[in-house]
Scaffold this motif. Sequence first.
Motif, short mmCIF file in Angstrom:
data_model
loop_
_atom_site.label_atom_id
_atom_site.label_comp_id
_atom_site.label_asym_id
_atom_site.label_seq_id
_atom_site.Cartn_x
_atom_site.Cartn_y
_atom_site.Cartn_z
N ALA A 51 -49.36 4.66 8.11
CA ALA A 51 -48.02 5.00 8.96
C ALA A 51 -48.22 6.91 9.65
CB ALA A 51 -46.59 6.11 7.61
N LEU A 52 -47.37 6.80 10.66
CA LEU A 52 -47.48 7.34 12.01
C LEU A 52 -47.37 8.68 11.06
CD1 LEU A 52 -47.24 8.63 14.56
CD2 LEU A 52 -44.40 9.15 14.40
N GLU A 53 -47.08 9.03 10.27
CA GLU A 53 -47.23 10.93 9.87
C GLU A 53 -49.47 10.70 8.82
OE1 GLU A 53 -44.85 8.20 6.62
OE2 GLU A 53 -44.26 8.48 9.01
N ASP A 54 -49.50 10.00 8.31
CA ASP A 54 -50.89 9.69 7.89
C ASP A 54 -51.41 10.02 9.37
OD1 ASP A 54 -49.83 9.28 5.28
OD2 ASP A 54 -49.81 7.81 5.47
N ARG A 55 -51.02 9.31 10.29
CA ARG A 55 -52.28 9.23 11.30
C ARG A 55 -52.15 10.70 12.01
NH1 ARG A 55 -50.33 5.69 15.18
NH2 ARG A 55 -48.32 4.96 13.62
N LEU A 56 -50.71 11.40 12.29
CA LEU A 56 -50.78 12.64 12.51
C LEU A 56 -51.62 13.49 11.77
CD1 LEU A 56 -46.69 12.17 14.05
CD2 LEU A 56 -48.82 12.11 15.42
N ALA A 57 -51.11 14.00 10.67
CA ALA A 57 -52.26 14.59 10.10
C ALA A 57 -53.82 14.59 10.67
CB ALA A 57 -51.77 14.31 8.51
N VAL A 58 -54.04 12.87 9.99
CA VAL A 58 -55.75 13.19 10.32
C VAL A 58 -56.27 13.76 11.38
CG1 VAL A 58 -57.27 11.36 10.69
CG2 VAL A 58 -55.74 11.62 8.46
N LEU A 59 -55.35 13.68 12.69
CA LEU A 59 -55.89 13.90 13.96
C LEU A 59 -55.40 15.52 14.06
CD1 LEU A 59 -53.75 10.74 16.56
CD2 LEU A 59 -56.34 11.50 16.12
N ALA A 60 -54.50 16.03 13.73
CA ALA A 60 -54.29 16.88 13.25
C ALA A 60 -55.57 17.94 12.67
CB ALA A 60 -53.04 17.62 12.71
N ALA A 61 -56.74 17.19 11.90
CA ALA A 61 -57.46 18.14 11.22
C ALA A 61 -58.71 17.60 12.33
CB ALA A 61 -57.73 17.66 9.87
N LEU A 62 -58.66 17.42 12.88
CA LEU A 62 -59.54 17.18 13.54
C LEU A 62 -59.55 18.93 14.68
CD1 LEU A 62 -59.58 13.23 14.75
CD2 LEU A 62 -61.04 14.45 13.04
N GLU A 63 -61.49 18.91 14.68
CA GLU A 63 -61.07 19.84 15.68
C GLU A 63 -61.34 19.85 16.93
OE1 GLU A 63 -65.75 23.41 16.45
OE2 GLU A 63 -66.43 21.49 14.63
N ALA A 64 -61.56 18.74 17.38
CA ALA A 64 -61.11 18.11 19.31
C ALA A 64 -59.68 18.23 19.07
CB ALA A 64 -62.15 17.22 19.34
N VAL A 65 -59.18 18.15 18.37
CA VAL A 65 -57.23 18.16 18.42
C VAL A 65 -56.76 19.42 18.74
CG1 VAL A 65 -55.67 17.13 17.82
CG2 VAL A 65 -57.71 16.03 17.72
#
Length: 134
Positions: A51-65
């Motif tokens: 789901a979107l909220e899960d995808r956003l949480a994972v992306l936000a945890a990346l150092e590059a983002v």
Amino acid sequence: MFTNGVFDLLHRGHVTYLAQARALGASLLVAANSDASARGLGKGAGRPLNALEDRLAVLAALEAVTLVTWFEEETPLGLILAVKPDVLVKGGDWKPQVIVGATEVKSWGGAVHSIPLLQGRSTTSLIGRIRGKS
């Protein structure tokens, strides 16, 4: 910098791409397709898996983002026009001249980049392997 995509099952191809995109500047805004928008891309039944909220949480945890957001429309053009990034980045499966927002970003003096993809590293191929289809 601005990039967008579904980023359904995060894998090596995604993180390599995002790190290379970030290396082009000081910050990286990643816009994810909403669930409805992702379903409209024809990526297959049951997609996105996350789901979107899960995808956003994972992306936000990346150092590059630096920052994450999403868009509901078929393309992120409205968001690109609102944000006015200096650099627009997409994966190598997109030629720079057909990247959504490329004309607009270039019109205000920005740059557009297409970063080569890692061969064999895609969500579709990963799902195929998980389901025993490849």
